[in-house]
Design an enzyme around this catalytic site. Structure first.
Site: not given
Ligand SMILES: NC(=O)c1ccc[n+]([C@@H]2O[C@H](COP(=O)([O-])OP(=O)(O)OC[C@H]3O[C@@H](n4cnc5c(N)ncnc54)[C@H](OP(=O)(O)O)[C@@H]3O)[C@@H](O)[C@H]2O)c1
Length: 255
Positions: A37, A55, A81, A152, A156, A183, A185
């Site tokens: 990754r 991980d 994050n 989840y 949080k 957002v 992602t």
């Molecule tokens: N997107 C939203 O709408 C939203 C809303 C509320 C809160 N959040 C919070 O914002 C944060 C970021 O979310 P995001 O939307 O950017 O999510 P994302 O696009 O899924 O990215 C998550 C990141 O965390 C990494 N990750 C996941 N599992 C992991 C593990 N076991 N070990 C190491 N790294 C790991 C992923 O790596 P890999 O790609 O290798 O899996 C990726 O780099 C999260 O905490 C999420 O709960 C997001």
């Protein structure tokens, strides 16, 4: 220039925050789940202050991540994050925990305990944390039927309470939680209605800005505005019980 460590910086909000901070000349330590990754960081890595691998569903690897960060040096800020959302099943990590609990709750707790204490700590929460009440009865999902959305929400609530606990316990550290909004992602999906940039600007601002508004502790933020977190997150009795449970589950107590 402040040095910032961002967990989960291969994708989504973490990657966007890293790119924005690096674009302004800050030293950023990146993090990838695996060496494979880390390939996703090939554009950012040459200008980064380091790339750590591990991980976060594994407590052993999470400890290694902390050691790698400490090897690079003391961070000015850490943005917790990395996260997972709707896991199809409880999943059982190497240490026997529910994966959502391990990645979203235990890993930020362990990293907080094991990384040399920075000046600022930021935890990615979610508006869904308001639905997380009651989690201490079965925090590791050993008795309940699996409910991914509830797990989840609970995770949080945990990190929001962790942020607010640290604001109380570590007065020399600025500790805050951020709801980035919904957002687009990998986690948020293509139909998310929120703005990606607004989704990461609050955490980068809290990490590096010297604005009076940003140099506060104990806040729960959405788009740079303080909001009221769930009452449990602010409740010292809940915070203390949660810290006791996390210490028992990880074998590491916060000093
Ligand atoms: N997107 C939203 O709408 C939203 C809303 C509320 C809160 N959040 C919070 O914002 C944060 C970021 O979310 P995001 O939307 O950017 O999510 P994302 O696009 O899924 O990215 C998550 C990141 O965390 C990494 N990750 C996941 N599992 C992991 C593990 N076991 N070990 C190491 N790294 C790991 C992923 O790596 P890999 O790609 O290798 O899996 C990726 O780099 C999260 O905490 C999420 O709960 C997001």
């Amino acid at each position: 220039m402040p040095r910032i460590f961002i967990t989960g910086s291969t994708d989504g909000l973490g990657r966007a925050a890293a790119g924005a901070l690096m674009g302004r000349g800050h030293d950023v330590v990146l993090h990838a789940r695996t060496r494979e990754r880390a390939a996703a960081l090939s554009d950012l890595a040459p200008d980064a202050a380091g790339v750590v691998i591990g991980d976060l569903s594994s407590a052993a690897q999470t400890r290694e991540v902390a050691a790698q960060v400490n090897q690079i040096g003391r961070m000015d800020a850490v943005i917790h994050n990395a996260g997972v959302y709707l896991e199809p099943s409880r999943g059982t990590t190497a240490e026997g925990h529910a994966k959502t609990l391990a990645v979203n709750t235990l890993a930020p707790y362990l990293l907080t305990a094991l990384i040399d204490r920075p000046d600022r700590l930021i935890y990615l929460s979610s508006g869904l944390h308001h639905g997380g009440a009651g989690s201490l009865r079965d925090i590791d999902w050993t008795r309940r039927s699996w409910n991914a959305a509830q797990a989840y929400s609970e995770s949080k609530l945990h990190v929001t309470a962790l942020a607010l606990t640290l604001a109380r316990a570590w007065p020399d550290v600025l500790s805050n939680a951020v709801d980035p909004g919904w957002v687009p992602t990998k986690m948020g999906g293509p139909y998310a209605t929120g703005d990606l940039e607004m989704g990461y600007l609050t955490q980068t601002w809290l990490a590096v800005s010297n604005d009076t508004a940003a140099t506060v502790s104990g806040g729960y933020w959405y788009h740079r505005q303080r909001q009221a977190p769930a009452s449990q997150a602010r409740d010292p009795a809940f915070q203390d019980q949660l810290m006791d449970r996390l210490a028992a589950l990880t074998g590491v107590a916060l000093s």
